[in-house]
Scaffold this motif. Structure first.
Motif, short mmCIF file in Angstrom:
data_model
loop_
_atom_site.label_atom_id
_atom_site.label_comp_id
_atom_site.label_asym_id
_atom_site.label_seq_id
_atom_site.Cartn_x
_atom_site.Cartn_y
_atom_site.Cartn_z
N LEU A 9 0.78 -1.17 -0.05
CA LEU A 9 -0.06 0.12 0.07
C LEU A 9 0.94 1.27 -0.02
O LEU A 9 0.58 2.53 -0.82
N LEU A 10 1.93 1.12 0.73
CA LEU A 10 3.00 2.34 0.77
C LEU A 10 3.44 2.60 -0.64
O LEU A 10 3.62 3.74 -1.14
N ALA A 11 3.83 1.54 -1.21
CA ALA A 11 4.41 1.65 -2.64
C ALA A 11 3.36 1.94 -3.61
O ALA A 11 3.63 3.10 -4.46
N PHE A 12 2.02 1.71 -3.35
CA PHE A 12 1.19 2.24 -4.28
C PHE A 12 0.67 3.67 -3.96
O PHE A 12 0.78 4.32 -5.18
N ALA A 13 0.88 4.11 -2.83
CA ALA A 13 0.80 5.45 -2.40
C ALA A 13 1.81 6.36 -3.01
O ALA A 13 1.60 7.44 -3.63
N GLY A 14 3.19 5.72 -3.14
CA GLY A 14 4.33 6.33 -3.68
C GLY A 14 3.97 6.64 -5.20
O GLY A 14 4.57 7.74 -5.79
N VAL A 15 3.53 5.60 -6.00
CA VAL A 15 3.48 5.56 -7.29
C VAL A 15 2.38 6.63 -7.87
O VAL A 15 2.66 7.40 -8.72
N MET A 16 1.30 6.75 -6.88
CA MET A 16 0.26 7.77 -7.14
C MET A 16 0.62 9.10 -6.94
O MET A 16 0.42 9.86 -7.54
N CYS A 45 -12.95 14.81 -6.07
CA CYS A 45 -14.53 14.22 -6.38
C CYS A 45 -14.59 13.62 -7.89
O CYS A 45 -15.12 12.38 -7.85
N GLY A 46 -13.84 14.16 -8.63
CA GLY A 46 -13.81 13.24 -9.98
C GLY A 46 -12.98 11.87 -9.83
O GLY A 46 -13.43 11.03 -10.40
N LEU A 47 -11.92 12.00 -9.05
CA LEU A 47 -11.13 10.91 -8.76
C LEU A 47 -11.87 9.56 -8.23
O LEU A 47 -11.49 8.45 -8.59
N ILE A 92 -7.13 5.29 -1.04
CA ILE A 92 -5.72 6.01 -1.20
C ILE A 92 -5.52 7.09 -2.51
O ILE A 92 -5.21 8.13 -2.34
N VAL A 93 -6.12 6.73 -3.25
CA VAL A 93 -6.38 7.73 -4.80
C VAL A 93 -6.91 8.94 -4.40
O VAL A 93 -6.55 9.82 -4.59
N VAL A 94 -8.12 8.71 -3.67
CA VAL A 94 -8.85 9.87 -3.29
C VAL A 94 -8.43 10.73 -2.31
O VAL A 94 -8.31 11.94 -2.45
N VAL A 95 -8.16 10.05 -1.34
CA VAL A 95 -7.57 10.89 0.04
C VAL A 95 -6.16 11.64 -0.39
O VAL A 95 -5.85 12.90 0.00
N GLY A 140 -4.91 12.37 -3.16
CA GLY A 140 -5.14 13.38 -3.99
C GLY A 140 -5.83 14.78 -3.68
O GLY A 140 -5.00 15.58 -3.89
N CYS A 141 -6.64 14.69 -2.65
CA CYS A 141 -7.20 15.75 -2.01
C CYS A 141 -6.19 16.52 -1.16
O CYS A 141 -5.91 17.74 -1.30
N VAL A 142 -5.53 15.56 -0.29
CA VAL A 142 -4.54 16.36 0.72
C VAL A 142 -3.44 16.75 -0.11
O VAL A 142 -2.81 18.05 0.27
N LEU A 143 -2.82 16.01 -0.96
CA LEU A 143 -1.64 16.47 -1.61
C LEU A 143 -1.61 17.82 -2.53
O LEU A 143 -1.38 19.05 -2.57
N TRP A 144 -2.81 17.64 -3.20
CA TRP A 144 -3.04 18.97 -4.10
C TRP A 144 -3.55 20.10 -3.40
O TRP A 144 -3.36 21.11 -4.03
N SER A 145 -4.26 19.74 -2.38
CA SER A 145 -4.62 21.17 -1.38
C SER A 145 -3.68 21.65 -0.83
O SER A 145 -3.04 23.05 -0.78
#
Length: 204
Positions: free
Chosen positions: A7-14, A49-51, A154-157, A159-164
């Motif tokens: 999961l950590l690796a996936f989060a890093g890729v995303m 939200c789109g994600l 992971i994708v949604v949260v 994306g929201c946190v990092l882009w904000s």
């Protein structure tokens, strides 16, 4: 590899994928630079939200194909690997191109930042394809029922946190300069990761 490390690796890729320049990132960056942090955060929430829609469709489809049919599973792995490799090659060409192309993003002032971010993501069909391709290596094998939901989360949260956070940090002058100088490095790292995922799909 343990589930936590996967999961950590996936989060890093995303994270690399989200910060690699694309329609969402370009629109968000320009909005935050021009209209400030608040507008940038609103747009980040719209993109997230789109994600949500894209990730559910992509991950659910991949998980179902992997579970129901061996033929679909093999075909999906090869298609996903080909797409990831194609993305990596395209990124490599951009890095070594002598003259960088300037992509124009037209701001639609009739809609708020949230709506513009939502529409930008929803109207980009490559988002679902990309999410399906990147998720495929992490959906292989026997998985618990909560696994696909966690991948989507992971994708949604993230994306929201990092882009904000990005919209807020863009208000700092030195960061704007540093980002402009490191875009090629970010793209290069992302291309290498994509190739690694493609190889894992084919020979893993």
């Amino acid at each position: 590899m343990t589930p936590a490390l996967e999961l950590l690796a996936f989060a890093g890729v995303m994270a690399l994928g989200q910060f690699s320049p694309g329609p969402d990132m370009i629109l968000l960056t320009r909005t935050a630079l021009k209209l400030g942090a608040r507008a940038g955060v609103e747009m980040a929430l719209g993109i997230a939200c789109g994600l949500t829609f894209h990730s559910v469709i992509a991950v659910a489809g991949v998980a179902l194909a992997l579970e129901r049919s061996a033929v679909l599973r093999v075909a999906l792995h090869w298609l996903a690997a080909a797409y990831l490799a194609w993305l990596a090659i395209g990124i490599g060409r951009e890095i070594f191109r002598k003259e960088e192309s300037q992509e124009t993003v037209v701001a639609d002032t009739s809609r708020g930042p949230f709506v513009r971010g939502l529409l930008c993501n929803l109207l980009n069909p490559k988002a679902a394809i990309f999410l399906a391709a990147v998720s495929a290596p992490f959906l292989k094998g026997a998985r618990p029922d909560w696994w696909p939901v966690t991948i989507c989360g992971i994708v949604v949260v993230q994306g929201c946190v990092l882009w904000s956070l990005w919209a807020v940090l863009l208000q700092w002058g030195p960061l704007r300069i540093a980002y402009g100088k490191s875009v090629k490095w970010i793209d290069g790292a992302f291309a290498v990761v994509l190739i690694g995922l493609a190889l894992r799909l084919v020979w893993g």
